[in-house]
Design a protein around this motif. Sequence first.
Motif, PDB file in Angstrom:
ATOM      1  N   LEU A   1       0.832  -1.211   0.000  1.00 20.94           N
ATOM      2  CA  LEU A   1       0.000   0.000   0.000  1.00 20.94           C
ATOM      3  C   LEU A   1       0.862   1.255   0.000  1.00 20.94           C
ATOM      4  CD1 LEU A   1      -2.703  -1.070   2.612  1.00 20.94           C
ATOM      5  CD2 LEU A   1      -2.907  -1.085   0.121  1.00 20.94           C
TER       6      LEU A   1
ATOM      7  N   LYS B   1       0.641   3.509  -4.434  1.00 21.13           N
ATOM      8  CA  LYS B   1      -0.457   4.305  -3.854  1.00 21.13           C
ATOM      9  C   LYS B   1      -1.823   3.968  -4.463  1.00 21.13           C
ATOM     10  CE  LYS B   1       2.109   6.766  -1.104  1.00 21.13           C
ATOM     11  NZ  LYS B   1       2.531   5.887  -0.034  1.00 21.13           N
TER      12      LYS B   1
ATOM     13  N   ASP C   1      -5.794  -0.317  -3.270  1.00 21.75           N
ATOM     14  CA  ASP C   1      -6.706  -0.100  -2.140  1.00 21.75           C
ATOM     15  C   ASP C   1      -6.768  -1.311  -1.231  1.00 21.75           C
ATOM     16  OD1 ASP C   1      -7.907   2.418  -3.185  1.00 21.75           O
ATOM     17  OD2 ASP C   1      -8.541   1.074  -4.807  1.00 21.75           O
ATOM     18  N   LEU C   2      -6.467  -2.476  -1.792  1.00 21.85           N
ATOM     19  CA  LEU C   2      -6.737  -3.719  -1.051  1.00 21.85           C
ATOM     20  C   LEU C   2      -5.632  -4.735  -1.330  1.00 21.85           C
ATOM     21  CD1 LEU C   2     -10.233  -5.451  -1.218  1.00 21.85           C
ATOM     22  CD2 LEU C   2      -8.145  -6.738  -1.639  1.00 21.85           C
TER      23      LEU C   2
ATOM     24  N   VAL D   1     -12.883  -0.772   2.132  1.00 23.77           N
ATOM     25  CA  VAL D   1     -12.444   0.208   1.127  1.00 23.77           C
ATOM     26  C   VAL D   1     -13.610   1.146   0.800  1.00 23.77           C
ATOM     27  CG1 VAL D   1     -11.524   0.530  -1.205  1.00 23.77           C
ATOM     28  CG2 VAL D   1     -10.710  -1.377   0.200  1.00 23.77           C
TER      29      VAL D   1
ATOM     30  N   GLN E   1     -11.335   3.273   3.800  1.00 26.14           N
ATOM     31  CA  GLN E   1     -10.037   2.833   4.332  1.00 26.14           C
ATOM     32  C   GLN E   1      -9.306   1.973   3.309  1.00 26.14           C
ATOM     33  OE1 GLN E   1     -11.005   0.528   7.844  1.00 26.14           O
ATOM     34  NE2 GLN E   1     -12.808   1.822   8.080  1.00 26.14           N
ATOM     35  N   LYS E   2      -8.032   1.762   3.575  1.00 29.50           N
ATOM     36  CA  LYS E   2      -7.294   0.744   2.816  1.00 29.50           C
ATOM     37  C   LYS E   2      -7.489  -0.572   3.570  1.00 29.50           C
ATOM     38  CE  LYS E   2      -4.940   3.561  -0.088  1.00 29.50           C
ATOM     39  NZ  LYS E   2      -4.573   3.415  -1.495  1.00 29.50           N
TER      40      LYS E   2
END
Length: 486
Positions: free
Chosen positions: A123, A127, A130-131, A148, A152-153
């Motif tokens: 992550l 960048k 996301d997952l 997500v 959030q990641k």
Amino acid sequence: MEKLIGDLDVLSPQDTEATEAIHLLKDENRGNKRKLYIESYGCQMNYADSEIVASILQKEGFDTTSDIAAADVVFLNTCSIREKAEQTVRYRLTHINGLKKHKPELLVGVLGCMAERLKAKFLEEEKIVDLVAGPDAYRDLPSLISQVDEGQKAVNTFLSREETYADISPVRLNSNGVTAFISIMRGCDNMCSFCVVPFTRGRERSRDPHSIVAEAQDLFAKGFREVTLLGQNVDSYKWSPEENSKAWIEKNGINNVVNFANLLELVAKVHPDLRVRFSTSHPKDITDEVLYTMAKYENICKNIHLPMQSGSSRILDLMNRGYTREWYLEKAMSIRRILGDDCGISSDMITGFCTETEEDQQDTLSLMNIVKYDFAYMFYYSERPGTLATKKYTDDIPLDVKKKRLEEVVIRQREHSLIRNLLDVGKVHKVLIEGFSKRSDNDLQGRTSANKVVVFPKGTHKKGEYVHVLVEECTGGTLIGKVVNS
Ligand code: SAM
Ligand code: SF4
């Protein structure tokens, strides 16, 4: 064990011809709100895993798409086996970044071995991601996607000792409707010193044979005519109702066990028209029992992928492969003795492993000369972070030497593939038709039992049928012939 085999036989074979239409779920549009696109890299296990992921998300109301531009969620199911495999994924992410600029809500996930190796670091490094989900975390994908969605990641790289996804019926992606993969085990306990797999895929576990047989029966009923049983080392498949790992079964002295030969037999008995293949065999573990089981059933294909890696006992020892050159040769001879000269044998080879000399290279070439593989995957050594070789040895063979040795191996293999294919000219082979040939819609292509591709004029034949083909000519990669009866 008799009792277990008996129980499994109760799952009776489907002996009716398939009547159901085969749904290619690559583009499945059921009017759901979100569309999933998955790209798989690396080994067949990853392709099989992507089918499990598609199945998990289908239940969560995702459609699948083959058009990345139409997707709401893009997953890359990644491979870490060589540095180049990881670089390919990084390039691909750069491209996907372009898509995300136009569609900021696009969810990008990285699955598989690279996810497991890099974990949350991924992550930070990329960048756009996301997952991140490792190979044992796919049941958690719906909740990771929700995280997500909430801004959030999300990461889950927990490696399990039990997970085999046995109860999940894979959605067949990019299927030809004739051949399919069935995962029979996960992980690897072998610790070959060059290999990252034990770190990215965790401990070895065998899948419940009832679920494997049921999956094969279901595939046959849907019109599939060939299954390939997949595992990193199928010869160490061991399952009992108490334990699903060879290590624990042996540690606890459990006798009530289904081994790989038993499993092969069970799958072969699903239907005589269902071909059975398997990969990968390990030279240290393959048994005569497996070879005799292959000989007993016509529908178990006569082809064994038996990676040699190196022909030098000294290098094999440094690689921690658990066998010598002589042991390997003995196994190859057993294959010839029990299954005959027509049995296909293929291999994996690595050139330029740590400390490899010209003499070691000659050992590899001479072992190739003796076995004469039909086919091989050939690589030069790529040092992988965290492996035993990285910790213990210096990656001391210059890249140009690794590449020169690889070229020698590739040239030798080309010669052998042609020699082996020429032996088929003038012979009639039973071929399972997989579809049109790559070059022309007037020709069909299929495979022999020994896994060789055969191209022939289509006549009135269709994919999924068995035909007998007289081989009239060949190249190093393909047999060419005509149907003589069917
Ligand atoms: N489990 C299988 C076995 O033991 O043969 C193979 C697994 S691996 C996914 C496939 C092949 O990749 C290996 O057989 C080996 O030849 C090659 N490989 C693995 N690690 C490598 C490395 N660090 N550099 C080059 N080739 C590698
Ligand atoms: Fe890697 Fe060796 Fe396991 Fe194959 S058997 S996956 S090469 S550690």
